[in-house]
Every structure is written in C-alpha cells, then in structure tokens.
Design an enzyme around this catalytic site. Structure first.
Site, PDB file in Angstrom:
ATOM      1  N   ASP A 277      28.044  18.064  -3.148  1.00 22.51           N
ATOM      2  CA  ASP A 277      29.247  18.892  -3.210  1.00 22.51           C
ATOM      3  C   ASP A 277      29.006  19.985  -4.251  1.00 22.51           C
ATOM      4  O   ASP A 277      28.422  19.712  -5.305  1.00 22.51           O
ATOM      5  CB  ASP A 277      30.448  18.026  -3.631  1.00 22.51           C
ATOM      6  CG  ASP A 277      31.778  18.649  -3.252  1.00 22.51           C
ATOM      7  OD1 ASP A 277      32.540  17.989  -2.518  1.00 22.51           O
ATOM      8  OD2 ASP A 277      32.074  19.791  -3.682  1.00 22.51           O
TER       9      ASP A 277
ATOM     10  N   GLY B 115      36.205  20.951  -4.067  1.00 21.89           N
ATOM     11  CA  GLY B 115      36.237  19.545  -4.469  1.00 21.89           C
ATOM     12  C   GLY B 115      36.303  19.447  -5.987  1.00 21.89           C
ATOM     13  O   GLY B 115      36.279  20.463  -6.682  1.00 21.89           O
TER      14      GLY B 115
ATOM     15  N   TYR C 247      38.693  31.035  10.527  1.00 24.07           N
ATOM     16  CA  TYR C 247      38.476  29.611  10.287  1.00 24.07           C
ATOM     17  C   TYR C 247      38.281  28.890  11.620  1.00 24.07           C
ATOM     18  O   TYR C 247      37.307  28.167  11.825  1.00 24.07           O
ATOM     19  CB  TYR C 247      39.675  29.045   9.522  1.00 24.07           C
ATOM     20  CG  TYR C 247      39.542  27.598   9.139  1.00 24.07           C
ATOM     21  CD1 TYR C 247      38.396  27.122   8.525  1.00 24.07           C
ATOM     22  CD2 TYR C 247      40.580  26.704   9.379  1.00 24.07           C
ATOM     23  CE1 TYR C 247      38.287  25.789   8.163  1.00 24.07           C
ATOM     24  CE2 TYR C 247      40.488  25.370   9.016  1.00 24.07           C
ATOM     25  CZ  TYR C 247      39.337  24.922   8.412  1.00 24.07           C
ATOM     26  OH  TYR C 247      39.227  23.602   8.060  1.00 24.07           O
TER      27      TYR C 247
ATOM     28  N   GLY D 262      35.442  16.200  -2.191  1.00 21.04           N
ATOM     29  CA  GLY D 262      36.727  16.740  -1.724  1.00 21.04           C
ATOM     30  C   GLY D 262      37.722  15.623  -1.481  1.00 21.04           C
ATOM     31  O   GLY D 262      37.430  14.446  -1.722  1.00 21.04           O
ATOM     32  N   PHE D 263      38.878  16.017  -1.001  1.00 19.90           N
ATOM     33  CA  PHE D 263      39.955  15.041  -0.781  1.00 19.90           C
ATOM     34  C   PHE D 263      39.536  13.993   0.258  1.00 19.90           C
ATOM     35  O   PHE D 263      39.439  12.796  -0.052  1.00 19.90           O
ATOM     36  CB  PHE D 263      41.219  15.814  -0.367  1.00 19.90           C
ATOM     37  CG  PHE D 263      42.237  15.014   0.381  1.00 19.90           C
ATOM     38  CD1 PHE D 263      42.760  13.847  -0.157  1.00 19.90           C
ATOM     39  CD2 PHE D 263      42.684  15.435   1.629  1.00 19.90           C
ATOM     40  CE1 PHE D 263      43.711  13.110   0.541  1.00 19.90           C
ATOM     41  CE2 PHE D 263      43.631  14.721   2.326  1.00 19.90           C
ATOM     42  CZ  PHE D 263      44.142  13.547   1.789  1.00 19.90           C
ATOM     43  N   ILE D 264      39.211  14.420   1.460  1.00 19.50           N
ATOM     44  CA  ILE D 264      38.854  13.449   2.508  1.00 19.50           C
ATOM     45  C   ILE D 264      37.491  12.830   2.191  1.00 19.50           C
ATOM     46  O   ILE D 264      37.308  11.620   2.304  1.00 19.50           O
ATOM     47  CB  ILE D 264      38.861  14.109   3.916  1.00 19.50           C
ATOM     48  CG1 ILE D 264      40.269  14.629   4.245  1.00 19.50           C
ATOM     49  CG2 ILE D 264      38.394  13.106   4.969  1.00 19.50           C
ATOM     50  CD1 ILE D 264      40.425  15.279   5.608  1.00 19.50           C
TER      51      ILE D 264
ATOM     52  N   LYS E  65      34.788  27.284  13.054  1.00 15.50           N
ATOM     53  CA  LYS E  65      34.721  25.854  13.382  1.00 15.50           C
ATOM     54  C   LYS E  65      34.395  25.643  14.857  1.00 15.50           C
ATOM     55  O   LYS E  65      33.780  24.645  15.229  1.00 15.50           O
ATOM     56  CB  LYS E  65      36.040  25.167  13.005  1.00 15.50           C
ATOM     57  CG  LYS E  65      36.150  24.886  11.522  1.00 15.50           C
ATOM     58  CD  LYS E  65      35.027  23.958  11.104  1.00 15.50           C
ATOM     59  CE  LYS E  65      35.292  23.237   9.830  1.00 15.50           C
ATOM     60  NZ  LYS E  65      34.220  22.268   9.527  1.00 15.50           N
TER      61      LYS E  65
ATOM     62  N   ALA F  98      32.953  17.229  10.908  1.00 18.87           N
ATOM     63  CA  ALA F  98      34.410  17.283  10.716  1.00 18.87           C
ATOM     64  C   ALA F  98      34.894  18.657  11.161  1.00 18.87           C
ATOM     65  O   ALA F  98      34.566  19.663  10.541  1.00 18.87           O
ATOM     66  CB  ALA F  98      34.735  17.048   9.248  1.00 18.87           C
TER      67      ALA F  98
ATOM     68  N   THR G 223      30.121  29.743   4.846  1.00 20.79           N
ATOM     69  CA  THR G 223      30.001  28.310   4.520  1.00 20.79           C
ATOM     70  C   THR G 223      30.072  27.497   5.794  1.00 20.79           C
ATOM     71  O   THR G 223      29.250  26.606   6.019  1.00 20.79           O
ATOM     72  CB  THR G 223      31.165  27.844   3.615  1.00 20.79           C
ATOM     73  OG1 THR G 223      31.306  28.754   2.543  1.00 20.79           O
ATOM     74  CG2 THR G 223      30.964  26.450   3.096  1.00 20.79           C
TER      75      THR G 223
END
Ligand code: UDP
Length: 329
Positions: A33, A38, A151, A12-14, A155, A119, A97
């Site tokens: 991944d 991603g 979301y 992914g990006f980060i 989290k 994260a 997920t």
C-alpha cells in the site's frame, strides 16, 4: 499447506478488513500500500502477527511487484483511487492508478498463473436509474467532460483486461463489482457518506445531504464483502466471471441522515447542499443503485447478514472511539 495472499491496497478500509480475515483463517498475508488513501493505523494491530507482512510502496513498482506476486498464491487487487471527491479532484491520478496498476498485476500474475481477484465497483453501471443492476446489463456513462465518469471508464478497462486475460490466456481471475460498503475504519475524508454523517452527527455539526436527498443507495457490511472475496477466489466456477456484491435493500440519503441522527441522539441540523457546491459544477449524481445478487448467491450462497441499523450501530461505536481519541481518526 498455508495459502499465501498478496493484498494490494491492504491498508485501506476494505483491504485491512480482508487482510485480518485472511490471517484469522490461517492464510499468510502480505500487504502492499502506498498509503495514498489507506492508513498505517488500519494495519497497526496486525503487525505482531507471525503470518503478516507489509511493504509501503506503490503497486506501480514493477520489480517489487514481480517479487511479491511471485511469493503469493492469490492476489487480491484492491489498490485503486477511491472516493467520489478524490476522483473528481484528481482524475489523472484516478485513471493512471486504476489502469496501470491492474495491467501490471494481471501481467505478472499471468506469467506465474496465480489466482487473482479484481475489485471493481458499482460505478461501472453508470447512471442508469431504477431496477436492480445485473452483471450483464448495458451501461450508460456520462460524457468525458465530466470527470466523475473517468472512474467508471477506468474500472471498465480493468474488467475488460481481466476477462481478456481469463479468456485468452487462461488466467484464473474473477471480478467483484462492489456496491457501497460500510464498516469500522472507513473514513469520510474521501466523500463516503456514512462515516461523514456519523461523524457530523456525533460532533454536533450539520449533517450535509447533497442534492435533494432523494437519491438511493444500498449499503453492505464490510464483513459480508470480505467473506464473498475469499469464497470467490476459492471457487473455480468464478474464473472469468463478474459478480455483484452488495445489499438489496436501499434507502434514500435523506432517510439515512434521519436514521443516523436518531441512532446517535444528535442535535445536529440536517442541511441540503447543492451538488455543484459539494463536488464540481456540472456534477452528475447517480439516482439509484441496487444490485441483483443472484449470480453470487448461486455460486457461493452469498447473502448479506446485517441490515442498515445494525451496521450503523457498529460504525457509531467505532466513530465514538475515534472522537474520544481511543483509535486514530
Ligand atoms: N452524500 C451526501 N452527503 C455527503 C456525502 C455524500 O449526501 O456528505 C451523497 C452522495 O451525493 C451520494 C450518496 O451520498 O448520493 C453516496 O455517496 P458516496 O460518496 O458515499 O458513494 P457513491 O456516490 O459512490 O454511491
């Protein structure tokens, strides 16, 4: 001895920036991944590096994850459903997920007492307006009938679980609440505003400001977030704790559009799109989101290094290259 990292969501990006930084700092890094959000292009440039390896599979694959966690010293758990658009459109995937994967990572890491970084996200602060968000602040979420909030809720469960593992079972785990993060390789495909605006401006398409554009966000350079992640897993004082990571300067989305237009010298028109049209009927946006970063500053001396115009300059260069076909979109 070489430190070994497992990065979930490493394409992914980060995650891809984190993996690269770990390799640069002498770590061995393995990425898992499923390429759902991603992209293999994000890690293609790492394939030749001796201390890099990867598996394309889901983090829900228990036997595989057991093996990968076993081989690592530290697990950076970044695999999650991300992007407001995806979350609104696919709440089942988001909830499953986010919760199942984190449960599994924590359970497996706990068996072998591995260090873990979870994260998390500034979404967990919900829709409180005004003031800087402190880690121990109360949280106000919207109703379960509005899918955006799944979301934040999922989290929060991840955070509760991580803290429970730390307290009850002594697992060395820390949680980072990541505020809006930007940088090269981020895609606008899942709704993220900065790559969307930059791509729109560079291709002469309308720049789409949602709502009246008076909502405020603070954007952080991806490199700063990554430095914080690596410093946090190394610090014993971070265990069992939650930290904000972000930038303390905010900007309205309307001004962001103007700045992007100016920096790209674009002819694009700035247009306003109602939230219901952009997302879903009844969509609730967050009016303002700025972190208090003193807890992380105290722990590791964290300080954001780049301001918005500098970050945008880098991102514009990256997006221009994408448009010119030099790097994949
Ligand atoms: N946004 C916008 N135009 C876009 C995409 C997003 O005006 O094309 C707005 C969005 O409504 C929000 C802000 O930009 O107010 C940041 O959106 P993003 O999805 O990047 O992050 P988040 O909502 O999670 O802070």
């Amino acid at each position: 001895m070489t430190e070994r990292a497992l990065v979930t969501g490493g394409a992914g990006f980060i995650g891809s920036h984190l993996t690269e930084a770990l390799l640069d700092r002498g770590w061995e890094a393995h990425v898992i991944d499923d390429l759902s959000t991603g992209s293999i292009d994000n890690i293609a440039h790492l394939k030749g590096r001796r201390t890099f390896s990867y598996t394309i599979d889901t983090v829900m694959n228990r036997p595989l994850m057991a093996e990968l966690v076993d081989r690592a010293d530290t697990v950076f758990h970044l695999a999650a459903a991300v992007g407001v658009r995806l979350i609104v459109e696919e709440p089942v995937r988001t909830i499953e997920t986010n919760i199942k994967a984190t449960e599994l990572v924590l359970e497996l890491a706990s068996k072998k007492n591995k260090t873990v970084l979870i994260a998390s996200t500034s979404e967990v602060y919900g829709k409180r307006n005004g003031g800087k968000f402190l880690e121990d602040d109360d949280v106000v979420l919207g109703p379960t009938s509005r899918s955006r909030w799944c979301y934040a809720a999922s989290k929060m469960i991840d955070e509760f679980l991580a803290l429970a593992y730390a307290r009850e079972l002594g697992l060395p785990v820390a949680v980072l609440r990541i505020f809006n993060t930007i940088g090269p390789r981020q895609t606008g495909q899942y709704g993220m505003v900065v790559p969307r605006f930059v791509m729109q401006a560079l291709s002469g398409e309308p720049i789409t400001v949602y709502g009246n554009g008076m909502q405020r966000r603070s954007f952080t350079w991806v490199g700063d977030v990554i430095d914080a992640m690596i410093a946090v897993v190394r610090h014993s004082g971070a265990r069992g704790e939650v930290f904000n990571v972000g930038h303390t300067k905010d900007v309205t989305i309307r001004d962001l559009a103007k700045i992007v237009k100016e920096l790209t010298a674009s002819e694009s028109e700035i247009v306003f799109v109602p939230f219901e049209e952009a997302y879903a009927p009844g969509f609730e946006d967050i009016p303002q989101r700025v972190p208090d970063i003193s807890k992380l500053a105290e722990l590791i001396g964290y300080r954001p290094t780049l301001d918005l115009p500098e970050m945008l300059e880098h991102i514009i260069v990256d997006c221009r290259a994408k448009l010119a076909g030099r790097v994949p979109v």
